[in-house]
Design a protein around this motif. Structure first.
Motif, mmCIF file in Angstrom:
data_model
loop_
_atom_site.group_PDB
_atom_site.id
_atom_site.type_symbol
_atom_site.label_atom_id
_atom_site.label_comp_id
_atom_site.label_asym_id
_atom_site.label_seq_id
_atom_site.Cartn_x
_atom_site.Cartn_y
_atom_site.Cartn_z
ATOM 1 N N UNK A 9 -3.702 -0.152 1.822
ATOM 2 C CA UNK A 9 -4.645 0.816 2.393
ATOM 3 C C UNK A 9 -3.984 1.610 3.508
ATOM 4 N N UNK A 10 -3.223 0.913 4.372
ATOM 5 C CA UNK A 10 -2.541 1.580 5.480
ATOM 6 C C UNK A 10 -1.525 2.597 4.969
ATOM 7 N N UNK A 11 -0.802 2.235 3.917
ATOM 8 C CA UNK A 11 0.194 3.146 3.341
ATOM 9 C C UNK A 11 -0.483 4.409 2.811
ATOM 10 N N UNK A 12 -1.665 4.243 2.232
ATOM 11 C CA UNK A 12 -2.410 5.406 1.759
ATOM 12 C C UNK A 12 -2.860 6.279 2.920
ATOM 13 N N UNK A 13 -3.350 5.650 3.983
ATOM 14 C CA UNK A 13 -3.809 6.414 5.135
ATOM 15 C C UNK A 13 -2.663 7.181 5.788
ATOM 16 N N UNK A 14 -1.484 6.583 5.782
ATOM 17 C CA UNK A 14 -0.317 7.226 6.373
ATOM 18 C C UNK A 14 0.335 8.236 5.427
ATOM 19 N N UNK A 15 -0.267 8.382 4.241
ATOM 20 C CA UNK A 15 0.187 9.351 3.243
ATOM 21 C C UNK A 15 1.647 9.121 2.823
ATOM 22 N N UNK A 16 2.026 7.847 2.757
ATOM 23 C CA UNK A 16 3.376 7.505 2.312
ATOM 24 C C UNK A 16 3.427 7.354 0.798
ATOM 25 N N UNK A 17 2.394 6.731 0.230
ATOM 26 C CA UNK A 17 2.319 6.534 -1.218
ATOM 27 C C UNK A 17 0.885 6.193 -1.590
ATOM 28 N N UNK A 18 0.443 6.676 -2.732
ATOM 29 C CA UNK A 18 -0.934 6.428 -3.178
ATOM 30 C C UNK A 18 -1.000 5.089 -3.905
ATOM 31 N N UNK A 19 -0.941 3.998 -3.138
ATOM 32 C CA UNK A 19 -0.945 2.655 -3.724
ATOM 33 C C UNK A 19 -2.307 2.394 -4.378
ATOM 34 N N UNK A 20 -2.344 1.975 -5.652
ATOM 35 C CA UNK A 20 -3.624 1.712 -6.330
ATOM 36 C C UNK A 20 -4.230 0.390 -5.889
ATOM 37 N N UNK A 21 -4.717 0.339 -4.665
ATOM 38 C CA UNK A 21 -5.231 -0.909 -4.110
ATOM 39 C C UNK A 21 -6.418 -1.430 -4.915
ATOM 40 N N UNK A 22 -7.209 -0.520 -5.475
ATOM 41 C CA UNK A 22 -8.350 -0.951 -6.279
ATOM 42 C C UNK A 22 -7.935 -1.865 -7.420
ATOM 43 N N UNK A 23 -6.813 -1.554 -8.069
ATOM 44 C CA UNK A 23 -6.331 -2.378 -9.172
ATOM 45 C C UNK A 23 -5.860 -3.751 -8.707
ATOM 46 N N UNK A 24 -5.585 -3.891 -7.408
ATOM 47 C CA UNK A 24 -5.113 -5.169 -6.864
ATOM 48 C C UNK A 24 -6.255 -6.055 -6.372
ATOM 49 N N UNK A 25 -7.481 -5.558 -6.336
ATOM 50 C CA UNK A 25 -8.600 -6.327 -5.813
ATOM 51 C C UNK A 25 -8.822 -7.666 -6.520
ATOM 52 N N UNK A 26 -8.593 -7.784 -7.849
ATOM 53 C CA UNK A 26 -8.766 -9.103 -8.486
ATOM 54 C C UNK A 26 -7.884 -10.188 -7.885
ATOM 55 N N UNK A 27 -6.835 -9.805 -7.161
ATOM 56 C CA UNK A 27 -5.967 -10.800 -6.520
ATOM 57 C C UNK A 27 -6.748 -11.665 -5.536
ATOM 58 N N UNK A 28 -7.825 -11.124 -4.965
ATOM 59 C CA UNK A 28 -8.637 -11.894 -4.028
ATOM 60 C C UNK A 28 -9.337 -13.055 -4.718
ATOM 61 N N UNK A 29 -9.605 -12.917 -6.010
ATOM 62 C CA UNK A 29 -10.189 -14.016 -6.783
ATOM 63 C C UNK A 29 -9.121 -14.981 -7.279
ATOM 64 N N UNK A 30 -7.957 -14.432 -7.580
ATOM 65 C CA UNK A 30 -6.884 -15.257 -8.147
ATOM 66 C C UNK A 30 -6.292 -16.198 -7.104
ATOM 67 N N UNK A 31 -6.156 -15.745 -5.849
ATOM 68 C CA UNK A 31 -5.482 -16.540 -4.820
ATOM 69 C C UNK A 31 -6.109 -17.925 -4.626
#
Length: 259
Positions: A226-248
Motif C-alpha cells: 500500500x505504501x509503495x502505491x501511495x509513493x507512486x513507485x509501483x502499482x502493487x496489486x495488494x488486493x490480490x494478496x489479501x488471501x494471504x491473511x487467511x493463509x498465514x
C-alpha cells in the motif's frame, strides 16, 4: 452493544472524508501530492512495525526459530496465487467503478456540457484509486481483526475505538488528496469489520497468539505494498494478496501440528 465499534469506525471515515473533501479543493496539487507522500511514509512505518511481529517469541516457540519467515513467505505466495486466480484486485476495482458511477456522478464542463471521455476516465480512475487505497489501508491490519473479533465476543470496543481515531485522521488526508472515493471505503469497513464481528460472535473464541503474530506480520507486508502505491513507485496489486491473511494462520497450524 455488539457492532458498535464498527459503527463508530464507519462514522469516523465518513466524517473525516467529508472534512477532507471540503478542504481538498482549496489545496494546490503540489500540497496534495506532499500529503499523499507523507501518508505513504507513515504507512511504511506502520507496515514495518507490523511486519516485525515475525520476530515474536511466541510464534517461534510454536513453529520453530527458522519457520516464521518461511510461513509469511508461503502465505504471501499462496495467497497471491489464489487472489490473482480469483481476480480480487480486478473485482475491487470493478466495485469502485460501480460506486463511482452510482455516487460520483458524471462531471460537467463549463457551460453545462459533459466533458470528454478522457476527463471522465481520469475522474473514474481517481475515484477507484481513492477507494482501493483507503479500503486496503483501513481493513489490512491487526486492529481490524482483533478489534472486530473482540467486539463480537463482547470484550469491548477499545481496539476499534483507537482504530476509528486513526482512520478518521487518515481519511481527512486521503480525501483531500484522492477525492470522494475515500468516502466509499466506509462500505468496505462496514462489510469487513461487520463480518469479522459476526464471526467472533458465532465462534466465541479468538485466534491463538502465534496465529495472530503470523497474520500481523503478513498484514505488515501487504501494507508495504500500500505504501509503495501511495509513493507512486509501483502499482502493487495488494488486493490480490489479501488471501494471504487467511493463509498465514492456517500455515502456522499446519507447521505446529507437523512439529
Amino acid at each position: 452493544m455488539i457492532g458498535l465499534g464498527t459503527v463508530i469506525n464507519v462514522a469516523a471515515v465518513l466524517v473525516g472524508s467529508t472534512l477532507g473533501l471540503l478542504l481538498g479543493h482549496r489545496l494546490p496539487q503540489q500540497t496534495r501530492d506532499v500529503v499523499t507522500d507523507g501518508l505513504g511514509l507513515v504507512t511504511l512505518l506502520v507496515a514495518a512495525l507490523n511486519a516485525a511481529a515475525v520476530l515474536d517469541a511466541g510464534l517461534a516457540a510454536q513453529v520453530g526459530d527458522s519457520a516464521p519467515v518461511l510461513i509469511v513467505l508461503g502465505a504471501v505466495l499462496i495467497g497471491g496465487i489464489v487472489g490473482s486466480l480469483v481476480r480480487v484486485e480486478d473485482r475491487l476495482r470493478a466495485l469502485g467503478a460501480v460506486l463511482q458511477r452510482r455516487f460520483g456522478g458524471r462531471p460537467r464542463a463549463a457551460g453545462g456540457h459533459l466533458p470528454g471521455d478522457a476527463d471522465t476516465a481520469e475522474r473514474r480512475e481517481r475515484f477507484v484509486q481513492g477507494f482501493l487505497t483507503a479500503s486496503l489501508l483501513f481493513v489490512v491490519g491487526p486492529l481490524t481483526i482483533l478489534g472486530s473479533l473482540s467486539d463480537g465476543l463482547g470484550l469491548g470496543i477499545d481496539q476499534l475505538a483507537l482504530k476509528s481515531v486513526l482512520d478518521g485522521f487518515a481519511s481527512v488526508a486521503f480525501a483531500a488528496s484522492l477525492g470522494v472515493g475515500v468516502m466509499a471505503s466506509a462500505l468496505t469497513v462496514a462489510v469487513v469489520q461487520g463480518g469479522l464481528t459476526l464471526v467472533g460472535f458465532l465462534l466465541g473464541d479468538v485466534l491463538p497468539d502465534a496465529h495472530v503474530s503470523a497474520l500481523t506480520a503478513t498484514g505488515g507486508l501487504l501494507l508495504v505494498g500500500v505504501a509503495i502505491r501511495l509513493l507512486r513507485l509501483r502499482d502493487v496489486p495488494v488486493g490480490d494478496l489479501l488471501p494471504a491473511l487467511l493463509v498465514a494462520p492456517l500455515l502456522v497450524e499446519v507447521v505446529a501440528r507437523a512439529g
